[in-house]
Design a protein around this motif. Structure first.
Motif, PDB file in Angstrom:
ATOM      1  N   ALA B 156       0.819  -1.221   0.000  1.00 30.58           N
ATOM      2  CA  ALA B 156       0.000   0.000   0.000  1.00 30.58           C
ATOM      3  C   ALA B 156       0.850   1.266   0.000  1.00 30.58           C
ATOM      4  CB  ALA B 156      -0.931   0.001   1.216  1.00 30.58           C
ATOM      5  N   ILE B 157       2.162   1.115   0.239  1.00 29.89           N
ATOM      6  CA  ILE B 157       3.025   2.302   0.316  1.00 29.89           C
ATOM      7  C   ILE B 157       2.980   3.053  -1.009  1.00 29.89           C
ATOM      8  CG2 ILE B 157       5.418   3.110   0.554  1.00 29.89           C
ATOM      9  CD1 ILE B 157       5.877   0.685   2.435  1.00 29.89           C
ATOM     10  N   GLY B 158       2.556   4.298  -0.942  1.00 26.05           N
ATOM     11  CA  GLY B 158       2.486   5.129  -2.145  1.00 26.05           C
ATOM     12  C   GLY B 158       1.330   4.791  -3.060  1.00 26.05           C
ATOM     13  N   ALA B 159       0.531   3.778  -2.713  1.00 28.57           N
ATOM     14  CA  ALA B 159      -0.544   3.348  -3.604  1.00 28.57           C
ATOM     15  C   ALA B 159      -1.929   3.532  -2.976  1.00 28.57           C
ATOM     16  CB  ALA B 159      -0.349   1.879  -3.982  1.00 28.57           C
ATOM     17  N   LYS B 160      -2.047   3.264  -1.697  1.00 29.90           N
ATOM     18  CA  LYS B 160      -3.340   3.393  -1.020  1.00 29.90           C
ATOM     19  C   LYS B 160      -3.192   4.375   0.141  1.00 29.90           C
ATOM     20  CE  LYS B 160      -4.579  -1.383  -2.062  1.00 29.90           C
ATOM     21  NZ  LYS B 160      -4.756  -2.746  -1.525  1.00 29.90           N
ATOM     22  N   ARG B 188      12.041  -0.932  15.896  1.00 28.28           N
ATOM     23  CA  ARG B 188      12.422   0.390  15.411  1.00 28.28           C
ATOM     24  C   ARG B 188      11.254   1.369  15.507  1.00 28.28           C
ATOM     25  NH1 ARG B 188      17.621   0.239  13.192  1.00 28.28           N
ATOM     26  NH2 ARG B 188      18.409  -1.785  13.831  1.00 28.28           N
ATOM     27  N   PRO B 189      11.544   2.593  15.900  1.00 28.25           N
ATOM     28  CA  PRO B 189      10.494   3.610  15.893  1.00 28.25           C
ATOM     29  C   PRO B 189      10.272   4.182  14.495  1.00 28.25           C
ATOM     30  CG  PRO B 189      12.540   4.530  16.741  1.00 28.25           C
ATOM     31  CD  PRO B 189      12.812   3.079  16.434  1.00 28.25           C
ATOM     32  N   GLY B 190       9.187   4.886  14.320  1.00 29.80           N
ATOM     33  CA  GLY B 190       8.896   5.542  13.050  1.00 29.80           C
ATOM     34  C   GLY B 190       7.537   5.165  12.523  1.00 29.80           C
ATOM     35  N   HIS B 191       7.377   5.310  11.181  1.00 31.62           N
ATOM     36  CA  HIS B 191       6.076   4.999  10.574  1.00 31.62           C
ATOM     37  C   HIS B 191       6.265   4.468   9.164  1.00 31.62           C
ATOM     38  CE1 HIS B 191       6.883   9.326   9.662  1.00 31.62           C
ATOM     39  NE2 HIS B 191       6.502   8.945   8.462  1.00 31.62           N
ATOM     40  N   VAL B 192       5.191   3.928   8.596  1.00 27.45           N
ATOM     41  CA  VAL B 192       5.225   3.406   7.236  1.00 27.45           C
ATOM     42  C   VAL B 192       5.306   4.597   6.277  1.00 27.45           C
ATOM     43  CG1 VAL B 192       4.048   1.972   5.528  1.00 27.45           C
ATOM     44  CG2 VAL B 192       3.740   1.484   7.976  1.00 27.45           C
ATOM     45  N   PRO B 193       6.272   4.583   5.351  1.00 26.70           N
ATOM     46  CA  PRO B 193       6.359   5.708   4.411  1.00 26.70           C
ATOM     47  C   PRO B 193       5.026   5.953   3.710  1.00 26.70           C
ATOM     48  CG  PRO B 193       8.258   4.267   4.167  1.00 26.70           C
ATOM     49  CD  PRO B 193       7.320   3.570   5.104  1.00 26.70           C
ATOM     50  N   THR B 194       4.732   7.186   3.501  1.00 25.59           N
ATOM     51  CA  THR B 194       3.505   7.709   2.859  1.00 25.59           C
ATOM     52  C   THR B 194       2.279   7.664   3.767  1.00 25.59           C
ATOM     53  OG1 THR B 194       2.647   5.724   1.704  1.00 25.59           O
ATOM     54  CG2 THR B 194       4.339   7.034   0.549  1.00 25.59           C
ATOM     55  N   ALA B 195       2.432   7.162   5.002  1.00 24.00           N
ATOM     56  CA  ALA B 195       1.281   7.179   5.918  1.00 24.00           C
ATOM     57  C   ALA B 195       1.018   8.611   6.376  1.00 24.00           C
ATOM     58  CB  ALA B 195       1.543   6.294   7.128  1.00 24.00           C
ATOM     59  N   ARG B 196      -0.255   8.935   6.538  1.00 34.85           N
ATOM     60  CA  ARG B 196      -0.655  10.206   7.128  1.00 34.85           C
ATOM     61  C   ARG B 196      -0.877   9.977   8.616  1.00 34.85           C
ATOM     62  NH1 ARG B 196       0.277  14.635   5.070  1.00 34.85           N
ATOM     63  NH2 ARG B 196      -1.500  15.585   6.133  1.00 34.85           N
TER      64      ARG B 196
END
Lengths: 96, 280
Positions: B156-160, B188-196
């Motif tokens: 879903a990264i960059g697609a949904k 690891r901390p952080g988030h899924v790329p492209t997530a809002r």
């Protein structure tokens, strides 16, 4: 219950040196109040919320910086601004 | 489907406390909260003990869910009203779970336990437990249209739409867990790329009730979420994102929304997947 306890909950088993702890108690006329305490970040965004214990106490494991602690109890909402740092307890007594 | 089909207020619950076809169910993060006190005639579902496989990280299977609801005295044609603490986090999780296994009529008590308490409504002692005769509950196969798995998220990264509903500090990587829990996780901390980052709390008022449909639509529009696209919501373990799933799927009627219950504790431990740090 036999009245409010000063300060936050018991720290037994908590790694105080490595946590950034914000804690305290919510009281009305010296008696503990059952309600909720929420933690808002520097921008005012919700970060966490806990019910107060039977003795009116609460605790958050936060990060260093500026926070707002908001007590929500029947009939009242009270905010307290605090600055937390790692390894030090930030005690927040809230009277409503 | 309308809001009133899936969300009831405290007055409604008060009026149905003795309705034999309405089962009130408490589901709390603090699984001992029910033992202190609860809404009269409410039964408890323990999200850790009752809803998780005891060995693998997964849900109880269809037969397990049937056994659970049968033992709780919940019939297929009962109206189930869920409520809990933490602004209904785990009640929302249970709602999603009930829908996953096809329960027809399940609703949330708007505002959950907190609103009930802030209204100073009656709670009965924890030892006062209703006696509901066992049923023979029949669940449906899991509806995976509602559930996202790790590969769905990577794809879903960059697609949904990916909606990260954790707090801004968890999203940016500053915290690994909600701030009322010790920060001990090793992933690891952080988030899924492209997530809002649209924290779950933006869906709710201070007293835990949901904002109006208009406010909710405006929120997601302002955050640039195109609801005509597929959406996956995630958080740390899938309960806060179940609340956002409830908002998008049940209140706003968006069919193509999934909850990723593996969430950050799974994604943030995967080897080789992309992770982004920093704020929205």
């Amino acid at each position: 219950m036999c009245g409010a306890k000063a300060g936050g909950p018991d720290l037994a088993g908590v790694d105080v040196a490595n946590e950034t702890i914000i804690q305290g108690s919510v009281t009305r006329d010296g008696e503990p109040v059952n309600g909720y305490v929420r933690l808002l970040d520097a921008s005012g965004e919700f970060t966490a919320e806990v019910p107060t214990s039977a003795t009116g106490q609460f605790r958050f494991f936060a990060a260093e910086g500026q926070w707002t602690v908001r007590a929500l109890v029947p009939g009242a909402t009270v905010d307290r601004k605090v600055v937390a740092s790692k390894g030090a307890l930030t005690e927040v007594p809230i009277a409503v | 489907m309308s809001r009133s089909d899936v969300l009831v207020d405290a007055d409604w619950v008060q009026a149905h406390l003795d309705d034999p076809k309405v089962v009130i169910v408490e589901v709390d993060e603090d699984t001992a909260a029910y033992d202190k006190n609860h809404i009269r005639n409410a039964v408890r579902i323990d999200w850790k003990k009752d809803l998780q496989d005891p060995v693998r990280r997964d849900f109880v299977d269809q037969a397990g869910f049937e056994a659970l609801l049968s033992a709780k005295g919940i019939a297929n044609d009962d109206t189930v009203v869920l409520y809990g603490g933490n602004n209904n986090w785990f009640a929302s999780y249970a709602f999603w779970y009930f829908k996953l296994y096809g329960h027809q009529d399940v609703r949330l008590l708007d505002g959950g336990r907190k609103k009930w308490e802030l209204d100073s409504r009656d709670l009965v002692d924890g030892a006062e437990v209703p006696n509901r005769p066992a049923t023979e509950y029949r669940a449906q196969a899991q509806n995976t249209a509602l559930r996202a798995f790790r590969d769905d998220v990577v794809n879903a990264i960059g697609a949904k739409n990916l909606v990260d509903v954790r707090s801004p500090d968890e999203f940016s990587g500053r915290l690994l867990a909600p701030a009322h829990l010790p920060q001990e996780q090793s992933q690891r901390p952080g988030h899924v790329p492209t997530a809002r980052n649209i924290p779950w709390s933006k869906n709710a008022n201070d007293d835990g009730t949901f904002k109006s449909d208009e406010e909710l639509r405006a929120l997601y529009a302002a955050e640039g979420v195109d609801l005509s696209k597929e959406t996956i919501a995630y958080c740390r373990i899938g309960e806060r994102s179940a609340l956002t799933w409830f908002v998008l799927h049940q209140l706003l009627g968006q069919e193509n929304v999934k909850n990723y219950d593996g969430s950050w504790t799974e994604y943030g431990s995967l080897v080789g997947v992309p992770i982004e740090l920093g704020a929205n």
